[in-house]
Design a protein around this motif. Structure first.
Motif, PDB file in Angstrom:
ATOM      1  N   LYS A  38       1.986  -1.705   4.466  1.00  0.00           N
ATOM      2  CA  LYS A  38       1.068  -2.469   3.614  1.00  0.00           C
ATOM      3  C   LYS A  38       1.817  -3.069   2.429  1.00  0.00           C
ATOM      4  O   LYS A  38       1.620  -4.239   2.089  1.00  0.00           O
ATOM      5  CB  LYS A  38      -0.069  -1.567   3.122  1.00  0.00           C
ATOM      6  CG  LYS A  38      -1.068  -2.295   2.265  1.00  0.00           C
ATOM      7  CD  LYS A  38      -2.226  -1.398   1.864  1.00  0.00           C
ATOM      8  CE  LYS A  38      -3.222  -2.209   1.038  1.00  0.00           C
ATOM      9  NZ  LYS A  38      -4.432  -1.470   0.741  1.00  0.00           N
ATOM     10  N   GLU A  61       2.311  -7.062   1.381  1.00  0.00           N
ATOM     11  CA  GLU A  61       1.841  -7.530   0.084  1.00  0.00           C
ATOM     12  C   GLU A  61       2.978  -7.945  -0.852  1.00  0.00           C
ATOM     13  O   GLU A  61       2.729  -8.324  -1.987  1.00  0.00           O
ATOM     14  CB  GLU A  61       0.992  -6.448  -0.574  1.00  0.00           C
ATOM     15  CG  GLU A  61      -0.316  -6.233   0.160  1.00  0.00           C
ATOM     16  CD  GLU A  61      -1.184  -5.139  -0.414  1.00  0.00           C
ATOM     17  OE1 GLU A  61      -0.713  -4.373  -1.284  1.00  0.00           O
ATOM     18  OE2 GLU A  61      -2.349  -5.050   0.014  1.00  0.00           O
ATOM     19  N   ILE A 115      -5.215  -8.448   7.306  1.00  0.00           N
ATOM     20  CA  ILE A 115      -4.078  -9.323   7.569  1.00  0.00           C
ATOM     21  C   ILE A 115      -4.563 -10.688   8.043  1.00  0.00           C
ATOM     22  O   ILE A 115      -5.536 -10.795   8.781  1.00  0.00           O
ATOM     23  CB  ILE A 115      -3.162  -8.702   8.657  1.00  0.00           C
ATOM     24  CG1 ILE A 115      -2.676  -7.318   8.225  1.00  0.00           C
ATOM     25  CG2 ILE A 115      -1.999  -9.609   9.001  1.00  0.00           C
ATOM     26  CD1 ILE A 115      -1.786  -7.297   7.003  1.00  0.00           C
ATOM     27  N   SER A 153      -0.802 -10.611   3.997  1.00  0.00           N
ATOM     28  CA  SER A 153      -1.981  -9.820   3.629  1.00  0.00           C
ATOM     29  C   SER A 153      -3.077 -10.758   3.141  1.00  0.00           C
ATOM     30  O   SER A 153      -2.803 -11.869   2.664  1.00  0.00           O
ATOM     31  CB  SER A 153      -1.638  -8.818   2.528  1.00  0.00           C
ATOM     32  OG  SER A 153      -1.383  -9.489   1.309  1.00  0.00           O
TER      33      SER A 153
END
Length: 87
Positions: A10, A14, A48, A64
């Motif tokens: 993640k 990001e 996503i 993201s």
């Protein structure tokens, strides 16, 4: 999937340095396998955005939702929605 692996993936998606990411780029940055990234995509697809364009190597690009919203104006996002409705 291990929670720590999910957090690293993640974080890579990001990363503000990149507008779009490949599976390989995310895997390398988060120090996981490409298969782990694919599993993450299947589990967290709602977080996503998949680009309709590809990179020069023909690889699929992702970002993201947070990055997408921060970098893209509302007009472009709406036109993307309209274009994708026909698919």
């Amino acid at each position: 999937m291990d929670e720590q692996i999910e957090k690293r993936i993640k974080k890579a998606f990001e990363n503000k340095k990149y507008e779009w990411r490949t599976i390989q780029g995310v895997a390398t940055e988060s120090n996981v396998s490409q298969e782990d990234v694919r599993i993450y995509l299947s589990l967290h697809g709602d977080e996503i955005v998949k680009s309709s364009a590809r990179n020069l190597k023909g690889e699929t690009l992702y970002t993201s939702r947070e990055n997408y919203r921060g970098r893209t104006g509302i007009g472009l996002r709406l036109s993307s929605v309209i274009r994708n409705r026909g698919a």
